[in-house]
Design a protein around this motif. Structure first.
Motif, PDB file in Angstrom:
ATOM      1  N   GLU A  27       0.815  -1.206   0.000  1.00  0.00           N
ATOM      2  CA  GLU A  27       0.000   0.000   0.000  1.00  0.00           C
ATOM      3  C   GLU A  27       0.857   1.269   0.000  1.00  0.00           C
ATOM      4  OE1 GLU A  27      -3.151  -0.396  -0.981  1.00  0.00           O
ATOM      5  OE2 GLU A  27      -3.960   0.617   0.761  1.00  0.00           O
ATOM      6  N   TYR A  68     -13.261   0.154  -6.057  1.00  0.00           N
ATOM      7  CA  TYR A  68     -12.595  -1.147  -6.064  1.00  0.00           C
ATOM      8  C   TYR A  68     -13.252  -2.080  -7.068  1.00  0.00           C
ATOM      9  CZ  TYR A  68     -10.830   0.451  -1.528  1.00  0.00           C
ATOM     10  OH  TYR A  68     -10.245   1.177  -0.528  1.00  0.00           O
ATOM     11  N   ASN A  77     -11.429   6.177  -3.131  1.00  0.00           N
ATOM     12  CA  ASN A  77     -11.232   4.825  -3.627  1.00  0.00           C
ATOM     13  C   ASN A  77     -12.500   4.221  -4.210  1.00  0.00           C
ATOM     14  OD1 ASN A  77      -8.584   4.834  -2.538  1.00  0.00           O
ATOM     15  ND2 ASN A  77      -9.386   4.211  -0.540  1.00  0.00           N
ATOM     16  N   ARG A 100      -7.674   4.317  -7.224  1.00  0.00           N
ATOM     17  CA  ARG A 100      -7.462   5.499  -6.392  1.00  0.00           C
ATOM     18  C   ARG A 100      -7.417   6.744  -7.269  1.00  0.00           C
ATOM     19  NH1 ARG A 100      -6.728   2.945  -1.840  1.00  0.00           N
ATOM     20  NH2 ARG A 100      -5.281   1.184  -1.611  1.00  0.00           N
ATOM     21  N   ALA A 110     -11.546  -2.312   2.904  1.00  0.00           N
ATOM     22  CA  ALA A 110     -11.301  -1.481   1.726  1.00  0.00           C
ATOM     23  C   ALA A 110     -12.130  -0.204   1.902  1.00  0.00           C
ATOM     24  CB  ALA A 110     -11.701  -2.218   0.454  1.00  0.00           C
ATOM     25  N   VAL A 146      -6.883  10.638  -1.334  1.00  0.00           N
ATOM     26  CA  VAL A 146      -7.458   9.874  -2.432  1.00  0.00           C
ATOM     27  C   VAL A 146      -8.868   9.432  -2.080  1.00  0.00           C
ATOM     28  CG1 VAL A 146      -5.240   9.024  -3.278  1.00  0.00           C
ATOM     29  CG2 VAL A 146      -6.499   7.680  -1.570  1.00  0.00           C
ATOM     30  N   GLU A 164      -6.142   8.878   5.395  1.00  0.00           N
ATOM     31  CA  GLU A 164      -7.151   9.898   5.101  1.00  0.00           C
ATOM     32  C   GLU A 164      -7.051  11.068   6.071  1.00  0.00           C
ATOM     33  OE1 GLU A 164     -10.689  11.965   3.865  1.00  0.00           O
ATOM     34  OE2 GLU A 164      -9.078  10.825   2.923  1.00  0.00           O
ATOM     35  N   ALA A 205      -1.061   4.415  -0.500  1.00  0.00           N
ATOM     36  CA  ALA A 205      -2.028   5.492  -0.303  1.00  0.00           C
ATOM     37  C   ALA A 205      -1.807   6.151   1.053  1.00  0.00           C
ATOM     38  CB  ALA A 205      -3.446   4.949  -0.403  1.00  0.00           C
ATOM     39  N   HIS A 216     -17.690   9.498  -4.845  1.00  0.00           N
ATOM     40  CA  HIS A 216     -17.970   8.063  -4.933  1.00  0.00           C
ATOM     41  C   HIS A 216     -18.964   7.697  -6.035  1.00  0.00           C
ATOM     42  CE1 HIS A 216     -15.686   7.592  -1.280  1.00  0.00           C
ATOM     43  NE2 HIS A 216     -16.471   8.432  -0.638  1.00  0.00           N
ATOM     44  N   PRO A 265      -7.653  -1.828  -6.292  1.00  0.00           N
ATOM     45  CA  PRO A 265      -8.032  -0.493  -5.820  1.00  0.00           C
ATOM     46  C   PRO A 265      -7.906   0.530  -6.949  1.00  0.00           C
ATOM     47  CG  PRO A 265      -6.391  -1.519  -4.368  1.00  0.00           C
ATOM     48  CD  PRO A 265      -6.407  -2.295  -5.657  1.00  0.00           C
ATOM     49  N   HIS A 281     -11.637   6.047   1.522  1.00  0.00           N
ATOM     50  CA  HIS A 281     -10.475   6.937   1.430  1.00  0.00           C
ATOM     51  C   HIS A 281      -9.312   6.270   2.158  1.00  0.00           C
ATOM     52  CE1 HIS A 281     -12.991  10.326   0.044  1.00  0.00           C
ATOM     53  NE2 HIS A 281     -13.875   9.870   0.914  1.00  0.00           N
TER      54      HIS A 281
END
Length: 291
Positions: A4, A105, A103, A94, A271, A101, A9, A6, A150, A92, A274
């Protein structure tokens, strides 16, 4: 294994601000309860940090937060777990959102060119840039909740992908211009406990209101492999090191968060909407909102 990159958040100021809002607590009231000056609290919420470890512990107690997790976040040492064990492939998607970010999926059987999509990003162009080359077909789209980052790309995705069914939380109006699910390919409300099968895996809806009134989290599992790791697509309910805001109802949000910590196995991979992937066990141990 998934490596990962990312960013988290939230940082300390965001967590303190959210915790105060959830508790309906003012800076002055928190200062009186914790013994930390209102000025220092205000500066921390404004990302100017001069809080000592002792002051952070007192703030954690006053706000009902996980003390070690809050300290780890304040020291930029929040731990993230190695992600492994999922019985399917997770992609993911992003896209930029503020300084972090947002997200979406894709879940697919490994080696296959079709899968299912969770959330739709803020616009199609951004999603297209991070779309995995292997995936050429989407069987269904699941929406956690309606917010621009989203669902903004949903309409165009539907036009590109064809008449793909869209599943969303009960209570969303399909004529909402942010979702528009009913105008391009049909939309279907998915209530508490509803299950759908796609090949070797199953999607189960969990009603998790609080951030918004209509908000679902989705558990993705492989029923034939009873001991396999599950995936929780959590929307804006829980993040690595933080949680969302209870815009609709702070109490409903707290109840939804507690439900996830109580009901799901620790090895469940989260998951979030953000930030990076994490696991439920990691967040039980470290998330400031896990107490």
């Amino acid at each position: 294994m998934v490596i990962e990159y990312a960013p988290l958040e939230d940082e300390l100021g965001d967590v303190l601000d959210k915790a105060m809002r959830h508790a309906c607590c003012t800076e002055q009231a928190l200062a009186e309860h914790s013994g930390v000056s209102a000025e220092k609290i205000h500066d921390a919420i404004d990302y100017r940090y001069e809080l000592t470890a002792g002051e952070l512990k007192r703030l954690a107690v006053a706000l009902g937060l996980n003390e070690p997790g809050l300290l780890a976040l304040a020291q930029n040492r929040y731990p993230l777990p190695e992600i492994s064990g999922l019985p399917f492939c997770l992609y993911p998607l992003r896209t930029p959102h503020g300084i972090g970010v947002a997200n979406a999926y894709i879940v697919a059987e490994c080696g296959q060119s079709s899968g299912i999509l969770f959330d739709a990003g803020s616009d199609y162009a951004q999603i297209e840039r991070v779309w995995p080359k292997r995936i050429r077909k989407i069987e269904a789209i699941f929406i956690t909740h309606v917010e621009t980052e989203h669902t903004g790309g949903l309409e165009e995705l539907q036009r590109i992908l064809g008449r793909v069914p869209v599943f969303f939380p009960e209570g969303i109006c399909i004529s909402d211009t942010s979702a528009r699910a009913g105008e391009v390919g049909g939309g279907f409300a998915m209530g508490e406990g509803a299950r759908l099968r796609y090949g070797a895996f199953e999607v189960r809806a969990i009603k998790t209101p609080g951030h918004t009134e209509a908000h679902n989290s989705y558990v993705v599992s492989a029923p034939a492999l009873s001991d396999a790791t599950q995936l929780l697509v959590s929307g804006d309910l829980i993040f690595a090191g933080s949680a969302g805001r209870g815009y609709f109802c702070a109490q409903s949000f707290a109840d939804s968060l507690k439900r996830l910590f109580t009901e799901l196995p620790g090895k469940t991979v989260i998951a979030p909407g953000h930030g990076p992937l994490t696991t439920l066990e990691n967040e039980r141990l470290h998330n400031p909102f896990s107490k």
